[in-house]
Design a protein around this motif. Structure first.
Motif, short mmCIF file in Angstrom:
data_model
loop_
_atom_site.label_atom_id
_atom_site.label_comp_id
_atom_site.label_asym_id
_atom_site.label_seq_id
_atom_site.Cartn_x
_atom_site.Cartn_y
_atom_site.Cartn_z
N THR A 48 0.83 -1.19 0.00
CA THR A 48 0.00 0.00 0.00
C THR A 48 0.87 1.24 0.00
O THR A 48 2.03 1.20 0.39
N PHE A 49 0.30 2.36 -0.45
CA PHE A 49 1.04 3.62 -0.44
C PHE A 49 1.20 4.06 1.01
O PHE A 49 0.25 3.97 1.77
N PRO A 50 2.34 4.56 1.44
CA PRO A 50 3.56 4.76 0.65
C PRO A 50 4.49 3.56 0.68
O PRO A 50 5.60 3.63 0.16
N ASN A 51 4.06 2.45 1.30
CA ASN A 51 4.97 1.33 1.48
C ASN A 51 5.44 0.70 0.18
O ASN A 51 6.56 0.22 0.09
N LYS A 52 4.60 0.70 -0.86
CA LYS A 52 5.05 0.19 -2.15
C LYS A 52 6.20 1.04 -2.67
O LYS A 52 7.21 0.52 -3.14
N ARG A 53 6.07 2.35 -2.57
CA ARG A 53 7.13 3.26 -2.99
C ARG A 53 8.38 3.03 -2.16
O ARG A 53 9.49 2.98 -2.68
N PHE A 54 8.21 2.87 -0.86
CA PHE A 54 9.34 2.63 0.02
C PHE A 54 10.04 1.32 -0.35
O PHE A 54 11.26 1.25 -0.36
N GLY B 134 16.26 16.19 3.54
CA GLY B 134 14.94 16.22 4.17
C GLY B 134 15.04 15.75 5.60
O GLY B 134 16.02 15.12 6.01
N ILE B 135 14.00 16.05 6.36
CA ILE B 135 13.99 15.68 7.77
C ILE B 135 13.83 14.17 7.95
O ILE B 135 13.42 13.48 7.01
N LYS B 136 14.14 13.69 9.13
CA LYS B 136 13.98 12.28 9.46
C LYS B 136 12.55 11.86 9.13
O LYS B 136 11.60 12.60 9.41
N ASN B 137 12.41 10.68 8.54
CA ASN B 137 11.09 10.21 8.08
C ASN B 137 11.04 8.69 8.11
O ASN B 137 12.08 8.05 8.34
N LEU C 166 10.98 6.51 5.78
CA LEU C 166 11.88 5.88 4.82
C LEU C 166 13.32 5.90 5.33
O LEU C 166 14.03 4.90 5.21
N SER C 167 13.76 7.01 5.91
CA SER C 167 15.14 7.03 6.45
C SER C 167 15.26 6.04 7.61
O SER C 167 16.31 5.41 7.77
N ASP C 168 14.19 5.85 8.38
CA ASP C 168 14.21 4.84 9.45
C ASP C 168 14.31 3.43 8.86
O ASP C 168 15.02 2.58 9.41
N MET C 169 13.62 3.18 7.75
CA MET C 169 13.72 1.87 7.08
C MET C 169 15.14 1.62 6.60
O MET C 169 15.65 0.50 6.71
N VAL D 148 22.55 6.57 8.17
CA VAL D 148 21.80 7.67 7.54
C VAL D 148 21.70 8.86 8.49
O VAL D 148 21.32 8.71 9.65
N THR D 149 22.03 10.03 7.96
CA THR D 149 21.81 11.29 8.65
C THR D 149 20.90 12.13 7.76
O THR D 149 21.09 12.15 6.55
N ASN D 150 19.95 12.82 8.36
CA ASN D 150 19.05 13.68 7.60
C ASN D 150 19.44 15.15 7.79
O ASN D 150 20.04 15.51 8.79
N THR D 151 19.05 15.96 6.80
CA THR D 151 19.17 17.40 7.00
C THR D 151 18.13 17.81 8.03
O THR D 151 17.20 17.06 8.32
N THR D 152 18.28 19.00 8.59
CA THR D 152 17.47 19.39 9.75
C THR D 152 16.18 20.12 9.43
O THR D 152 15.47 20.54 10.34
#
Length: 175
Positions: free
Chosen positions: A5-11, A32-35, A37-40, A48-52
């Motif tokens: 399912t969206f957004p998991n298919k995209r992920f 981009g901020i932590k999200n 997908l970055s956690d996955m 992985v480091t995200n911008t703030t």
């Protein structure tokens, strides 16, 4: 592991593409901020480091000061007024980026409640390729995929056949 399912298919597509081109020993700066997908990606073993959350159109210092050897940018360039400037500021030699493709049967996305959540650009694949090449990147691999919905109508039907997302793996061209 991920639902369809969206957004998991995209992920799922994004993670599979990244794993096929980027080693888990890589240090990644995700624009981009932590999200989720970055956690996955972290759960897959990536560092992985995200911008703030700074406005990357106005301030690219976090990109310029990063020691990452890979930059990822998942559905962010369409939100920037000047993605060229951001692409030029990347010091890493590898880039994995995805964008939603421009659809001839749907207008550009614009949130009615969040003035920052808008697409300034919706690219066709050749336009994004050109932007990457002009900003100093060579595309090594790319993929597209659809984003079908379970709604009824002409546009939902077209989403079963028309690619919605485009992802590329690119390397910095030596100067």
């Amino acid at each position: 592991m991920y639902e369809k399912t969206f957004p998991n298919k995209r992920f799922k597509h994004t993670v599979q593409f990244l794993k096929s081109h980027i080693e888990t020993t890589s240090v990644i700066l995700d624009l981009g901020i932590k999200n989720p997908l970055s956690d996955m990606l972290k759960s897959e073993g990536y560092d992985v480091t995200n911008t703030t959350g700074i406005d990357l159109d106005l301030d690219t210092s976090e990109i310029e000061n990063s020691n990452a050897n890979v930059v990822t940018a998942f559905e962010i360039f369409e939100h920037l007024l000047s993605p060229f400037t951001v692409l030029k500021s990347i010091k890493a030699d590898k880039l994995v980026a995805s964008i939603p493709l421009k659809l001839w049967f749907a207008s550009a996305y614009r949130s009615k409640t969040d003035m920052r959540d808008r697409h300034y650009h919706e690219f066709e694949d050749w336009q994004f390729d050109w932007l990457l090449e002009k900003s100093g990147w060579r595309i090594i691999a790319s993929e597209k995929w659809t984003n079908p919905t379970r709604k009824i109508g002409l546009r939902p039907l077209l989403r079963w056949f028309t690619p919605r997302y485009y992802i590329v793996y690119a390397e910095r061209i030596s100067e």
